[in-house]
Design an enzyme around this catalytic site. Structure first.
Site, PDB file in Angstrom:
ATOM      1  N   ARG A   1      -0.379  -9.622  12.822  1.00 45.03           N
ATOM      2  CA  ARG A   1      -0.947  -8.576  11.960  1.00 45.03           C
ATOM      3  C   ARG A   1      -1.775  -9.204  10.846  1.00 45.03           C
ATOM      4  O   ARG A   1      -2.838  -8.691  10.497  1.00 45.03           O
ATOM      5  CB  ARG A   1       0.186  -7.700  11.389  1.00 45.03           C
ATOM      6  CG  ARG A   1       0.763  -6.766  12.444  1.00 45.03           C
ATOM      7  CD  ARG A   1       2.119  -6.202  12.061  1.00 45.03           C
ATOM      8  NE  ARG A   1       2.117  -5.404  10.868  1.00 45.03           N
ATOM      9  CZ  ARG A   1       3.231  -5.029  10.224  1.00 45.03           C
ATOM     10  NH1 ARG A   1       4.417  -5.391  10.687  1.00 45.03           N
ATOM     11  NH2 ARG A   1       3.156  -4.288   9.155  1.00 45.03           N
TER      12      ARG A   1
ATOM     13  N   ARG B   1      11.371  -1.504  10.954  1.00 43.98           N
ATOM     14  CA  ARG B   1      10.303  -1.209  11.912  1.00 43.98           C
ATOM     15  C   ARG B   1      10.270  -2.273  13.002  1.00 43.98           C
ATOM     16  O   ARG B   1      10.419  -3.462  12.709  1.00 43.98           O
ATOM     17  CB  ARG B   1       8.948  -1.198  11.180  1.00 43.98           C
ATOM     18  CG  ARG B   1       8.514   0.181  10.757  1.00 43.98           C
ATOM     19  CD  ARG B   1       7.336   0.182   9.824  1.00 43.98           C
ATOM     20  NE  ARG B   1       6.186  -0.583  10.272  1.00 43.98           N
ATOM     21  CZ  ARG B   1       5.043  -0.666   9.594  1.00 43.98           C
ATOM     22  NH1 ARG B   1       4.906   0.001   8.453  1.00 43.98           N
ATOM     23  NH2 ARG B   1       4.039  -1.385  10.035  1.00 43.98           N
TER      24      ARG B   1
ATOM     25  N   LYS C   1       0.840  -1.215   0.000  1.00 41.36           N
ATOM     26  CA  LYS C   1       0.000   0.000   0.000  1.00 41.36           C
ATOM     27  C   LYS C   1       0.874   1.263   0.000  1.00 41.36           C
ATOM     28  O   LYS C   1       0.704   2.146  -0.823  1.00 41.36           O
ATOM     29  CB  LYS C   1      -0.937   0.014   1.223  1.00 41.36           C
ATOM     30  CG  LYS C   1      -1.825  -1.219   1.334  1.00 41.36           C
ATOM     31  CD  LYS C   1      -2.767  -1.144   2.523  1.00 41.36           C
ATOM     32  CE  LYS C   1      -2.083  -1.197   3.888  1.00 41.36           C
ATOM     33  NZ  LYS C   1      -1.410  -2.484   4.199  1.00 41.36           N
TER      34      LYS C   1
ATOM     35  N   ARG D   1     -10.058   0.411   9.046  1.00 40.46           N
ATOM     36  CA  ARG D   1      -9.569  -0.959   9.190  1.00 40.46           C
ATOM     37  C   ARG D   1     -10.572  -1.844   9.931  1.00 40.46           C
ATOM     38  O   ARG D   1     -10.281  -3.012  10.203  1.00 40.46           O
ATOM     39  CB  ARG D   1      -8.243  -0.931   9.937  1.00 40.46           C
ATOM     40  CG  ARG D   1      -7.222  -1.831   9.308  1.00 40.46           C
ATOM     41  CD  ARG D   1      -5.954  -1.710  10.065  1.00 40.46           C
ATOM     42  NE  ARG D   1      -5.051  -0.818   9.395  1.00 40.46           N
ATOM     43  CZ  ARG D   1      -3.744  -1.015   9.318  1.00 40.46           C
ATOM     44  NH1 ARG D   1      -3.188  -2.037   9.849  1.00 40.46           N
ATOM     45  NH2 ARG D   1      -2.975  -0.157   8.705  1.00 40.46           N
TER      46      ARG D   1
ATOM     47  N   ARG E   1      11.658  -5.495   4.583  1.00 36.30           N
ATOM     48  CA  ARG E   1      11.475  -4.049   4.384  1.00 36.30           C
ATOM     49  C   ARG E   1      12.494  -3.266   5.213  1.00 36.30           C
ATOM     50  O   ARG E   1      12.770  -3.577   6.371  1.00 36.30           O
ATOM     51  CB  ARG E   1      10.068  -3.643   4.813  1.00 36.30           C
ATOM     52  CG  ARG E   1       9.882  -2.121   4.838  1.00 36.30           C
ATOM     53  CD  ARG E   1       8.462  -1.677   5.019  1.00 36.30           C
ATOM     54  NE  ARG E   1       7.767  -2.364   6.077  1.00 36.30           N
ATOM     55  CZ  ARG E   1       6.446  -2.337   6.215  1.00 36.30           C
ATOM     56  NH1 ARG E   1       5.704  -1.685   5.334  1.00 36.30           N
ATOM     57  NH2 ARG E   1       5.872  -2.985   7.198  1.00 36.30           N
TER      58      ARG E   1
HETATM   59  P1  AP5 Z   1       4.781  -1.626   1.820  1.00 38.75           P
HETATM   60  O1  AP5 Z   1       4.374  -0.801   0.657  1.00 38.75           O
HETATM   61  O2  AP5 Z   1       5.585  -0.983   2.881  1.00 38.75           O
HETATM   62  O3  AP5 Z   1       3.491  -2.392   2.426  1.00 38.75           O
HETATM   63  P2  AP5 Z   1       2.226  -1.842   3.193  1.00 38.75           P
HETATM   64  O4  AP5 Z   1       1.036  -2.507   2.590  1.00 38.75           O
HETATM   65  O5  AP5 Z   1       2.224  -0.348   3.257  1.00 38.75           O
HETATM   66  O6  AP5 Z   1       2.507  -2.517   4.605  1.00 38.75           O
HETATM   67  P3  AP5 Z   1       2.479  -2.012   6.107  1.00 38.75           P
HETATM   68  O7  AP5 Z   1       3.257  -3.046   6.873  1.00 38.75           O
HETATM   69  O8  AP5 Z   1       2.951  -0.602   6.244  1.00 38.75           O
HETATM   70  O9  AP5 Z   1       0.984  -2.111   6.404  1.00 38.75           O
HETATM   71  P4  AP5 Z   1       0.311  -2.318   7.737  1.00 38.75           P
HETATM   72  O10 AP5 Z   1      -1.072  -2.109   7.287  1.00 38.75           O
HETATM   73  O11 AP5 Z   1       0.558  -3.552   8.476  1.00 38.75           O
HETATM   74  O12 AP5 Z   1       1.028  -1.250   8.684  1.00 38.75           O
HETATM   75  P5  AP5 Z   1       0.582   0.186   9.186  1.00 38.75           P
HETATM   76  O13 AP5 Z   1       1.793   0.995   9.271  1.00 38.75           O
HETATM   77  O14 AP5 Z   1      -0.597   0.675   8.445  1.00 38.75           O
HETATM   78  O15 AP5 Z   1       5.557  -2.910   1.256  1.00 38.75           O
HETATM   79  C1  AP5 Z   1       6.158  -3.845   2.141  1.00 38.75           C
HETATM   80  C2  AP5 Z   1       7.504  -4.297   1.562  1.00 38.75           C
HETATM   81  O16 AP5 Z   1       7.270  -5.066   0.372  1.00 38.75           O
HETATM   82  C3  AP5 Z   1       8.420  -3.137   1.161  1.00 38.75           C
HETATM   83  O17 AP5 Z   1       9.732  -3.471   1.499  1.00 38.75           O
HETATM   84  C4  AP5 Z   1       8.257  -3.036  -0.384  1.00 38.75           C
HETATM   85  O18 AP5 Z   1       9.438  -2.616  -1.016  1.00 38.75           O
HETATM   86  C5  AP5 Z   1       7.913  -4.467  -0.754  1.00 38.75           C
HETATM   87  N1  AP5 Z   1       6.955  -4.534  -1.866  1.00 38.75           N
HETATM   88  C6  AP5 Z   1       5.864  -3.731  -2.067  1.00 38.75           C
HETATM   89  N2  AP5 Z   1       5.193  -4.119  -3.168  1.00 38.75           N
HETATM   90  C7  AP5 Z   1       5.865  -5.204  -3.666  1.00 38.75           C
HETATM   91  C8  AP5 Z   1       5.648  -6.059  -4.799  1.00 38.75           C
HETATM   92  N3  AP5 Z   1       4.629  -5.889  -5.644  1.00 38.75           N
HETATM   93  N4  AP5 Z   1       6.547  -7.064  -4.997  1.00 38.75           N
HETATM   94  C9  AP5 Z   1       7.597  -7.247  -4.150  1.00 38.75           C
HETATM   95  N5  AP5 Z   1       7.851  -6.479  -3.067  1.00 38.75           N
HETATM   96  C10 AP5 Z   1       6.983  -5.460  -2.821  1.00 38.75           C
HETATM   97  O19 AP5 Z   1       0.033  -0.163  10.671  1.00 38.75           O
HETATM   98  C11 AP5 Z   1       0.915  -0.499  11.722  1.00 38.75           C
HETATM   99  C12 AP5 Z   1       0.117  -0.705  12.999  1.00 38.75           C
HETATM  100  O20 AP5 Z   1      -0.569   0.511  13.374  1.00 38.75           O
HETATM  101  C13 AP5 Z   1      -1.015  -1.760  12.930  1.00 38.75           C
HETATM  102  O21 AP5 Z   1      -0.523  -3.066  13.169  1.00 38.75           O
HETATM  103  C14 AP5 Z   1      -1.971  -1.271  14.044  1.00 38.75           C
HETATM  104  O22 AP5 Z   1      -1.498  -1.638  15.319  1.00 38.75           O
HETATM  105  C15 AP5 Z   1      -1.874   0.248  13.922  1.00 38.75           C
HETATM  106  N6  AP5 Z   1      -2.890   0.818  13.014  1.00 38.75           N
HETATM  107  C16 AP5 Z   1      -2.665   1.454  11.829  1.00 38.75           C
HETATM  108  N7  AP5 Z   1      -3.829   1.837  11.284  1.00 38.75           N
HETATM  109  C17 AP5 Z   1      -4.813   1.446  12.131  1.00 38.75           C
HETATM  110  C18 AP5 Z   1      -6.229   1.537  12.089  1.00 38.75           C
HETATM  111  N8  AP5 Z   1      -6.879   2.112  11.056  1.00 38.75           N
HETATM  112  N9  AP5 Z   1      -6.945   1.009  13.117  1.00 38.75           N
HETATM  113  C19 AP5 Z   1      -6.316   0.442  14.182  1.00 38.75           C
HETATM  114  N10 AP5 Z   1      -4.968   0.306  14.264  1.00 38.75           N
HETATM  115  C20 AP5 Z   1      -4.212   0.809  13.252  1.00 38.75           C
END
Ligand code: AP5
Length: 218
Positions: free
Chosen positions: A171, A160, A13, A88, A127
């Site tokens: 997760r 991270r 994402k 979410r 990552r």
């Molecule tokens: P990347 O683009 O970084 O993936 P992402 O989908 O953004 O993953 P996140 O881990 O950031 O999502 P998340 O939803 O778990 O975390 P968030 O920070 O929102 O890609 C990942 C890796 O893969 C990178 O190295 C990239 O280079 C590689 N890649 C990308 N595309 C690729 C492809 N096509 N092929 C190969 N490699 C690829 O949330 C963190 C925490 O915050 C949650 O666990 C929760 O505790 C809290 N939180 C956040 N939002 C909420 C909410 N709305 N409600 C409640 N808690 C929340």
């Protein structure tokens, strides 16, 4: 235009949001980035969110909704935003719809990035990101030019704390239990498009462009 980006952890994402920001002039509002900023600044919200994030569970809806409503004040009139990681839960989606309705806005497009569970752990544990400019890399799929160094020369790359194998499994489980029901929620509204996120970064970008053009012209 309001775009919601759905997808499991590590689906790509954040990676794809960069392109969406550049191509469509949207503001990138990431709930995860906002929470990490609160943690870094040591705010009350950041302290409350810490244990949930470290365990890979969701921060309670009331805290997230209040934070994201505050973030959304930055959307300029006439311009739109991409919501990355929010909503979410069904509760968060209902609160978002109600808040947008007050300004006669709505969620225009939901991009649902689908990636097999078997690929997520490798993407997340590999990552790395730059703590200075925020640039994201992957040790295999998108490596930096010099090992563990940001291409812009800012800093050594970091990982991270919630990107460990153990937390990743939580997760992913949390995603299936609490977030995936949103697919049905938005299907009922007819504004969701599924994107195959199992392929290369460039191919995913291409599919998103096609989907965005179709959804915004229709
Ligand atoms: P990347 O683009 O970084 O993936 P992402 O989908 O953004 O993953 P996140 O881990 O950031 O999502 P998340 O939803 O778990 O975390 P968030 O920070 O929102 O890609 C990942 C890796 O893969 C990178 O190295 C990239 O280079 C590689 N890649 C990308 N595309 C690729 C492809 N096509 N092929 C190969 N490699 C690829 O949330 C963190 C925490 O915050 C949650 O666990 C929760 O505790 C809290 N939180 C956040 N939002 C909420 C909410 N709305 N409600 C409640 N808690 C929340």
């Amino acid at each position: 235009m309001i775009v919601v980006f759905l997808g499991p952890p590590g689906a790509g994402k954040g990676t794809q949001c960069k392109e969406l920001v550049e191509r469509y002039g949207l503001l990138h509002l990431s709930s995860g980035d906002a929470l990490r900023r609160h943690r870094k600044e040591g705010t009350e919200l950041g302290q409350k969110a810490q244990s949930y994030m470290d365990q890979g569970t969701l921060v309670p809806d009331d805290l997230i909704v209040a934070m994201m409503m505050d973030e959304m004040k930055n959307i300029e009139q006439g311009n739109g935003a991409i919501l990355d990681g929010f909503p979410r839960t069904i509760g968060q989606a209902e609160e978002l719809d109600a808040a947008l309705a007050k300004t006669e806005a709505k969620v225009d497009v939901v991009l649902n990035l689908e990636v097999d569970d078997s690929k997520l752990e490798e993407r997340i544990t590999g990552r790395r990101s730059c703590p200075v400019c925020g640039a994201a890399y992957h040790i295999t799929f998108n490596p930096p030019q010099r090992e563990n160094q940001c291409n812009a020369g800012c800093s050594e790359l970091t990982q991270r704390p919630d990107d460990t194998s153990e937390v990743v499994q939580n997760r992913i489980k949390t995603y299936h239990e609490q977030t995936s029901p949103l697919v049905e929620y938005y299907q009922a509204k007819g504004n969701i498009v599924n994107i195959d996120g199992n392929v290369s970064i460039d191919k995913v970008t291409q599919s998103i462009r096609v989907a965005m053009d179709e959804m915004t012209i229709a």
